[in-house]
Design a protein around this motif. Structure first.
Motif, PDB file in Angstrom:
ATOM      1  N   LYS A 248       0.824  -1.214   0.000  1.00  0.00           N
ATOM      2  CA  LYS A 248       0.000   0.000   0.000  1.00  0.00           C
ATOM      3  C   LYS A 248       0.857   1.263   0.000  1.00  0.00           C
ATOM      4  N   ASN A 249       2.109   1.124   0.454  1.00  0.00           N
ATOM      5  CA  ASN A 249       3.002   2.284   0.447  1.00  0.00           C
ATOM      6  C   ASN A 249       3.387   2.710  -0.964  1.00  0.00           C
ATOM      7  N   TRP A 252       1.544   5.808  -1.754  1.00  0.00           N
ATOM      8  CA  TRP A 252       2.207   7.026  -1.283  1.00  0.00           C
ATOM      9  C   TRP A 252       3.373   7.385  -2.194  1.00  0.00           C
ATOM     10  N   LEU A 294       1.684  10.715   6.636  1.00  0.00           N
ATOM     11  CA  LEU A 294       0.648   9.689   6.500  1.00  0.00           C
ATOM     12  C   LEU A 294       1.271   8.311   6.267  1.00  0.00           C
ATOM     13  N   TYR A 297       2.734   6.880   9.671  1.00  0.00           N
ATOM     14  CA  TYR A 297       1.754   6.444  10.664  1.00  0.00           C
ATOM     15  C   TYR A 297       0.846   5.326  10.148  1.00  0.00           C
ATOM     16  N   SER A 298       0.789   5.151   8.823  1.00  0.00           N
ATOM     17  CA  SER A 298      -0.044   4.073   8.281  1.00  0.00           C
ATOM     18  C   SER A 298       0.770   2.831   7.931  1.00  0.00           C
ATOM     19  N   SER A 299       2.083   2.907   8.052  1.00  0.00           N
ATOM     20  CA  SER A 299       2.944   1.770   7.704  1.00  0.00           C
ATOM     21  C   SER A 299       2.829   0.670   8.756  1.00  0.00           C
ATOM     22  N   ASN A 300       3.001  -0.547   8.298  1.00  0.00           N
ATOM     23  CA  ASN A 300       3.025  -1.695   9.193  1.00  0.00           C
ATOM     24  C   ASN A 300       4.292  -1.621  10.050  1.00  0.00           C
TER      25      ASN A 300
END
Length: 471
Positions: A248-249, A252, A294, A297-300
């Motif tokens: 998902k990164n 970004w 973002l 803070y949203s990273s695994n």
């Protein structure tokens, strides 16, 4: 370094002459040439970066932030107070913020992506990884490709890692790989913004890029074929499967790369600040830093830990480059004035442009170096870099003789020579810091140049000159 000082001596003579004329002619204070000695803080910083970790490591690691900030502040204060020129420091500060915003965003976004190659580290596997990294550098930039591939590269070679692995990664992925598109490296992107057609780099840089890459991969193979694992443990050949976590990164990452194009020269409707005729817009940088926040803070968190992610390498780059961007202002201005002088224009040929751009791209930010040399080359043939039609005609060779070869020499040198030192291109220092964090003892600034750049890279760059520009 001695060549750098020599050319700065030439520029000092031009500076003194121009200052003598300025006493009798009223001019804008911003056009006053800086004195030659004002380039000394930059030279001093380079010498300390080169010798500090080797001869006074404890002092250097403890105090280098103070030294970098002090030297940068002193130069910028002299410009503002003595020369009455606040434009140059503001430009340098804006360029530094742009540089750090991109580096920060790419570093954080790629830190949440884990690429694992389940394979035995063979010369062929490493060469394929380096080649793929070089190709992708043209789509996500040398910084993006470096941050994305350095960790799987370290993981693949964990049983046999040597210093040369990191050095060739810097040569290939962090620098030379990004010569095919304007996205690949900042100087090429600046050329695109000035009017060089987007496809120009692919058309004119492809053959030298391919030749340089083949030569580097061959030399790398010569190192690799005699390498043995560091331990005697039996190593599994692996399944050859490449797995990607934290995909998902990539969203970004795409947003960050797209944000690179948010420039007022492309989109005039972007909000800007006009500072003494200079347009500054931080929409791109604000977006990049917002995306970086973002992404973090949203990273695994498990992936971040497995990647050994920390802000230490980013912090080191941030502080060192404050000093570099602040102290290089007079060096760049003196070079630009010399190139624009009658003496400088008489010396402009594809050969001098190639080696001149390359020399200063090794120790200065290659983006403004590229612009300075392109501006001087165009001025020598009666063209203006600020006129888009002039730049387009220059890039296509429609009007100006030898202009394509000249521009090609500048473009290739600004990208290729960035690998000559740790500070030649932003990703170099990042890769070095990540490798050191992984426990690899990297060569000092001087050892990197004398052990690897000069014996390996410099002959290759000489061959590129012989094949494409010597005649």
């Amino acid at each position: 370094m001695f060549t750098t000082l020599s050319l700065l001596c030439h520029t000092a003579a031009i500076s003194s002459l121009s200052n003598g004329i300025q006493h009798s002619t009223p001019i804008e204070s911003s056009s006053i040439a800086p004195p030659f000695w004002l380039a000394m803080p930059f030279v001093a910083l380079l010498l300390m970066i080169a010798t500090g970790p080797l001869f006074f490591a404890d002092f250097w690691h403890k105090h280098y932030p103070k030294i970098a900030i002090l030297l940068a502040t002193s130069v910028m204060a002299y410009y503002c107070i003595v020369l009455g020129n606040k434009i140059k420091p503001v430009e340098a500060a804006a360029e530094y913020i742009q540089f750090m915003a991109l580096i920060t965003a790419l570093y954080i976004a790629t830190g949440g992506i884990a690429i694992k190659v389940d394979a035995h580290a063979t010369p062929l596997a490493n060469m394929i990884l380096l080649f793929v990294g070089a190709l992708l550098a043209n789509l996500i930039g040398t910084t993006g490709a470096s941050m994305l591939f350095i960790r799987p590269y370290l993981g693949l070679n964990k049983e046999r890692i040597k210093v040369y692995h990191i050095v060739f990664f810097i040569f290939i992925v962090s620098n030379i790989g990004g010569a095919l598109t304007p996205i690949g490296d900042p100087p090429l992107f600046l050329g695109f913004l000035k009017g060089v057609p987007f496809e120009w780099t692919l058309i004119h840089n492809s053959l030298p890029w391919f030749v340089a890459l083949l030569m580097l991969l061959f030399i790398f193979y010569c190192f690799e074929r005699n390498n043995r694992p560091l331990s005697k443990a039996v190593v599994d050949d692996g399944s050859g499967i490449v797995s990607i976590s934290g995909s998902k990164n990539f969203i970004w990452l795409v947003i960050i790369i797209g944000a690179v194009f948010l420039d007022p020269t492309i989109f005039p409707w972007l909000p800007t600040i006009d500072y003494h005729g200079h347009t500054i817009s931080f929409v791109r940088e604000l977006l990049m830093l917002s995306v970086a926040t973002l992404a973090y803070y949203s990273s695994n968190k498990t992936i971040l830990i497995s990647n050994g992610f920390s802000f230490a390498p980013l912090n080191e780059v941030c502080l060192i480059f404050i000093g570099i961007f602040g102290t290089m202002i007079p060096a760049l201005e003196l070079i630009g004035r010399f190139a624009a002088s009658e003496m400088g224009q008489q010396l402009i040929t594809p050969t001098t442009l190639y080696w001149g751009t390359g020399l200063f791209s090794s120790v200065l930010d290659n983006a403004p170096t590229y612009l300075n040399f392109v501006a001087a080359s165009m001025a020598a043939q009666g063209a203006d870099i600020e006129v888009v039609a002039n730049v387009q005609a220059y890039a296509t060779g429609a009007i100006y003789p030898d202009s394509v070869v000249r521009l090609n020499a500048i473009a290739l040198a600004s990208v290729f020579f960035g690998a000559m030192t740790y500070i030649g291109n932003g990703p170099n220092f990042m890769v070095k810091a990540i490798a050191e964090q992984a426990g690899i003892t990297m060569p000092s600034f001087g050892h990197y140049i004398f052990r690897f750049s000069m014996p390996i890279l410099l002959p290759l760059l000489f061959m590129i000159w012989v094949l494409f520009f010597a005649s």
